[in-house]
Design a protein around this motif. Structure first.
Motif, PDB file in Angstrom:
ATOM      1  N   LEU A 271     -55.736 -19.073  77.653  1.00  0.00           N
ATOM      2  CA  LEU A 271     -55.315 -19.403  76.297  1.00  0.00           C
ATOM      3  C   LEU A 271     -54.203 -20.441  76.362  1.00  0.00           C
ATOM      4  N   ASN A 272     -54.310 -21.457  75.500  1.00  0.00           N
ATOM      5  CA  ASN A 272     -53.212 -22.398  75.289  1.00  0.00           C
ATOM      6  C   ASN A 272     -52.594 -22.047  73.941  1.00  0.00           C
ATOM      7  N   ILE A 273     -51.354 -21.609  73.949  1.00  0.00           N
ATOM      8  CA  ILE A 273     -50.695 -21.166  72.723  1.00  0.00           C
ATOM      9  C   ILE A 273     -49.679 -22.222  72.295  1.00  0.00           C
ATOM     10  N   SER A 274     -49.910 -22.817  71.121  1.00  0.00           N
ATOM     11  CA  SER A 274     -49.003 -23.838  70.597  1.00  0.00           C
ATOM     12  C   SER A 274     -47.770 -23.171  70.014  1.00  0.00           C
ATOM     13  N   LEU A 275     -46.606 -23.582  70.503  1.00  0.00           N
ATOM     14  CA  LEU A 275     -45.368 -22.892  70.153  1.00  0.00           C
ATOM     15  C   LEU A 275     -44.680 -23.398  68.897  1.00  0.00           C
ATOM     16  N   ASN A 276     -45.037 -24.595  68.430  1.00  0.00           N
ATOM     17  CA  ASN A 276     -44.275 -25.168  67.330  1.00  0.00           C
ATOM     18  C   ASN A 276     -44.273 -24.283  66.096  1.00  0.00           C
ATOM     19  N   GLY A 277     -45.342 -23.534  65.880  1.00  0.00           N
ATOM     20  CA  GLY A 277     -45.385 -22.620  64.750  1.00  0.00           C
ATOM     21  C   GLY A 277     -44.547 -21.363  64.946  1.00  0.00           C
ATOM     22  N   PHE A 278     -44.111 -21.108  66.191  1.00  0.00           N
ATOM     23  CA  PHE A 278     -43.302 -19.926  66.489  1.00  0.00           C
ATOM     24  C   PHE A 278     -41.809 -20.189  66.295  1.00  0.00           C
ATOM     25  N   LEU A 279     -41.431 -21.476  66.227  1.00  0.00           N
ATOM     26  CA  LEU A 279     -40.019 -21.838  66.276  1.00  0.00           C
ATOM     27  C   LEU A 279     -39.531 -22.347  64.930  1.00  0.00           C
ATOM     28  N   ASP A 280     -38.231 -22.114  64.648  1.00  0.00           N
ATOM     29  CA  ASP A 280     -37.653 -22.665  63.432  1.00  0.00           C
ATOM     30  C   ASP A 280     -37.150 -24.084  63.697  1.00  0.00           C
ATOM     31  N   SER A 281     -36.512 -24.679  62.700  1.00  0.00           N
ATOM     32  CA  SER A 281     -36.070 -26.071  62.819  1.00  0.00           C
ATOM     33  C   SER A 281     -35.012 -26.258  63.898  1.00  0.00           C
ATOM     34  N   ASN A 282     -34.365 -25.176  64.301  1.00  0.00           N
ATOM     35  CA  ASN A 282     -33.347 -25.251  65.352  1.00  0.00           C
ATOM     36  C   ASN A 282     -33.907 -24.937  66.734  1.00  0.00           C
ATOM     37  N   GLY A 283     -35.208 -24.708  66.782  1.00  0.00           N
ATOM     38  CA  GLY A 283     -35.824 -24.432  68.072  1.00  0.00           C
ATOM     39  C   GLY A 283     -35.737 -22.985  68.505  1.00  0.00           C
ATOM     40  N   ASN A 284     -35.323 -22.108  67.602  1.00  0.00           N
ATOM     41  CA  ASN A 284     -35.238 -20.690  67.939  1.00  0.00           C
ATOM     42  C   ASN A 284     -36.535 -19.988  67.555  1.00  0.00           C
ATOM     43  N   ILE A 285     -37.022 -19.132  68.427  1.00  0.00           N
ATOM     44  CA  ILE A 285     -38.243 -18.399  68.124  1.00  0.00           C
ATOM     45  C   ILE A 285     -37.918 -17.289  67.124  1.00  0.00           C
ATOM     46  N   SER A 286     -38.746 -17.150  66.090  1.00  0.00           N
ATOM     47  CA  SER A 286     -38.487 -16.141  65.069  1.00  0.00           C
ATOM     48  C   SER A 286     -38.709 -14.749  65.655  1.00  0.00           C
ATOM     49  N   LEU A 287     -38.027 -13.766  65.088  1.00  0.00           N
ATOM     50  CA  LEU A 287     -38.137 -12.398  65.588  1.00  0.00           C
ATOM     51  C   LEU A 287     -39.568 -11.890  65.488  1.00  0.00           C
ATOM     52  N   GLU A 288     -40.232 -12.182  64.360  1.00  0.00           N
ATOM     53  CA  GLU A 288     -41.600 -11.712  64.155  1.00  0.00           C
ATOM     54  C   GLU A 288     -42.551 -12.356  65.171  1.00  0.00           C
ATOM     55  N   SER A 289     -42.425 -13.676  65.330  1.00  0.00           N
ATOM     56  CA  SER A 289     -43.297 -14.381  66.270  1.00  0.00           C
ATOM     57  C   SER A 289     -43.023 -13.951  67.701  1.00  0.00           C
ATOM     58  N   GLY A 290     -41.735 -13.782  68.025  1.00  0.00           N
ATOM     59  CA  GLY A 290     -41.374 -13.361  69.378  1.00  0.00           C
ATOM     60  C   GLY A 290     -41.933 -11.994  69.708  1.00  0.00           C
ATOM     61  N   LYS A 291     -41.858 -11.086  68.751  1.00  0.00           N
ATOM     62  CA  LYS A 291     -42.403  -9.743  68.950  1.00  0.00           C
ATOM     63  C   LYS A 291     -43.913  -9.793  69.134  1.00  0.00           C
ATOM     64  N   LYS A 292     -44.581 -10.629  68.326  1.00  0.00           N
ATOM     65  CA  LYS A 292     -46.030 -10.760  68.393  1.00  0.00           C
ATOM     66  C   LYS A 292     -46.464 -11.287  69.762  1.00  0.00           C
ATOM     67  N   LEU A 293     -45.748 -12.297  70.248  1.00  0.00           N
ATOM     68  CA  LEU A 293     -46.085 -12.891  71.534  1.00  0.00           C
ATOM     69  C   LEU A 293     -45.823 -11.909  72.674  1.00  0.00           C
ATOM     70  N   LYS A 294     -44.710 -11.184  72.609  1.00  0.00           N
ATOM     71  CA  LYS A 294     -44.398 -10.214  73.663  1.00  0.00           C
ATOM     72  C   LYS A 294     -45.414  -9.084  73.697  1.00  0.00           C
ATOM     73  N   GLU A 295     -45.849  -8.636  72.520  1.00  0.00           N
ATOM     74  CA  GLU A 295     -46.853  -7.580  72.476  1.00  0.00           C
ATOM     75  C   GLU A 295     -48.164  -8.048  73.093  1.00  0.00           C
ATOM     76  N   PHE A 296     -48.532  -9.305  72.791  1.00  0.00           N
ATOM     77  CA  PHE A 296     -49.771  -9.832  73.351  1.00  0.00           C
ATOM     78  C   PHE A 296     -49.677  -9.944  74.869  1.00  0.00           C
ATOM     79  N   ILE A 297     -48.534 -10.427  75.354  1.00  0.00           N
ATOM     80  CA  ILE A 297     -48.331 -10.556  76.804  1.00  0.00           C
ATOM     81  C   ILE A 297     -48.411  -9.183  77.464  1.00  0.00           C
TER      82      ILE A 297
END
Length: 336
Positions: free
Chosen positions: A133-159
């Motif tokens: 899988l190639n996962i595009s990260l730009n949708g996971f990050l806010d304008s400051n480059g920080n990963i959102s809590l919801e997206s981070g949790k989703k990615l960690k659960e998948f991993i």
């Protein structure tokens, strides 16, 4: 020949690839098929080449699952690598069917996704024959480059559920305007995930053929970008970095501002095809200068298109006139 990691092959540009355009011979059958199963996407990335190109809007729809099955079934002895692409492929209402057909016909495809629906299809993906899988990260990050809590949790659960079964690349589109947080982003993923969770972190220049080059008065931003790229290349990370396209830090100003004094060669149209949701077929990676319809799979077969006059003429024209201007910043072309 292993094609599980198309991005790795494209970034490394193996020298054998140049044999095909220089002799104007193609491989006997396409080595890869880039299959756009949909062109719908719920992201609004301003730099997206599909969003800003009328060619894609004219083909915007969902692919019929039966067409995908027909494509897979047409190859028996030799099978191309299948890369499932979009738009956002997980938005296709029949997405699980596409993976099931790959299992039935014994393909090990790869997939690019923005990752927003990994939780919905976690079990489907885990039990599929997907190799990467190639996962595009730009949708996971806010304008400051920080990963959102919801997206981070989703990615960690998948991993956690994946447990290393599927190879995973993280893709991040970056340029002089959003490079300031790049070191922090890499540090975050290096510290928040374990070694082996990801295969590669892909850093892709976020510019398309329809985006004008950066003005000369913005050169200071490019120089800062160069410094950051040099810095991250020296970072000790739990994953490997890939740069698409690979541009030497000292050449970024030429890439973004000037007339691109780089090598003017590409071998992708000699080794693969792109298939749009409406069954139209285009050369190679299916972007920029390759936005040229070769035929329709509802009227012809892949092999007839592969060996047909339109594609042969397209290749000959590239040899005769060189790559068109629209290819200047394409990640598939050769730069060195």
């Amino acid at each position: 020949m292993s094609l599980y990691n198309i991005k790795h092959i494209v970034s490394k540009k193996p020298k054998w690839g140049l044999v095909f355009p220089r002799l104007n011979i193609s491989v006997p059958y396409p080595l890869f098929l880039l299959v756009h199963i949909t062109l719908f996407c719920d992201q609004k990335c301003d730099w997206c080449y599909q969003k800003n190109d009328g060619f894609y809007s004219s083909h915007s729809m969902n692919m019929e699952a039966g067409l995908f099955e027909k494509i897979l079934a047409s190859f028996i002895l030799f099978k191309p690598h299948i890369h499932i692409y979009g738009g956002e492929p997980l938005l296709h209402p029949d997405f699980p069917k596409f993976l099931e057909y790959c299992r039935v016909y014994k393909y090990r495809p790869t997939l690019t996704t923005n990752g927003k629906y990994l939780d919905k299809y976690s079990d489907v993906i885990r039990n599929s024959t997907l190799s990467q899988l190639n996962i595009s990260l730009n949708g996971f990050l806010d304008s400051n480059g920080n990963i959102s809590l919801e997206s981070g949790k989703k990615l960690k659960e998948f991993i956690k559920v994946n447990k290393g079964i599927k190879k995973i690349n993280l893709n991040y589109a970056v340029g002089p305007d959003n490079c300031a947080c790049l070191v922090d982003i890499l540090s975050h993923f290096n510290n928040s995930f374990k070694k082996g969770d990801f295969s590669y972190f892909v850093i892709q220049h976020r510019i398309s053929s329809v985006t004008p080059g950066i003005h000369a008065d913005e050169v200071s931003g490019i120089r800062r970008f160069s410094e950051i790229l040099r810095e991250i290349r020296n970072m000790k990370l739990n994953f490997k970095l890939i740069f698409l396209p690979y541009i030497k830090a000292g050449d970024l100003e030429s890439y973004y501002v000037t007339d691109h004094p780089f090598k003017d060669e590409c071998y992708i149209p000699w080794v693969g095809l792109s298939i749009l949701p409406d069954a139209m077929v285009t050369p190679g990676g299916g972007v920029f200068g390759c936005n040229f319809v070769l035929g329709n799979l509802k009227e012809s077969s892949i092999m007839k298109i592969w060996k047909g006059a339109p594609l042969n003429n397209f290749r000959s024209e590239l040899i005769r006139q060189g790559l068109p201007e629209s290819c200047n910043r394409c990640c598939h072309k050769l730069y060195y």
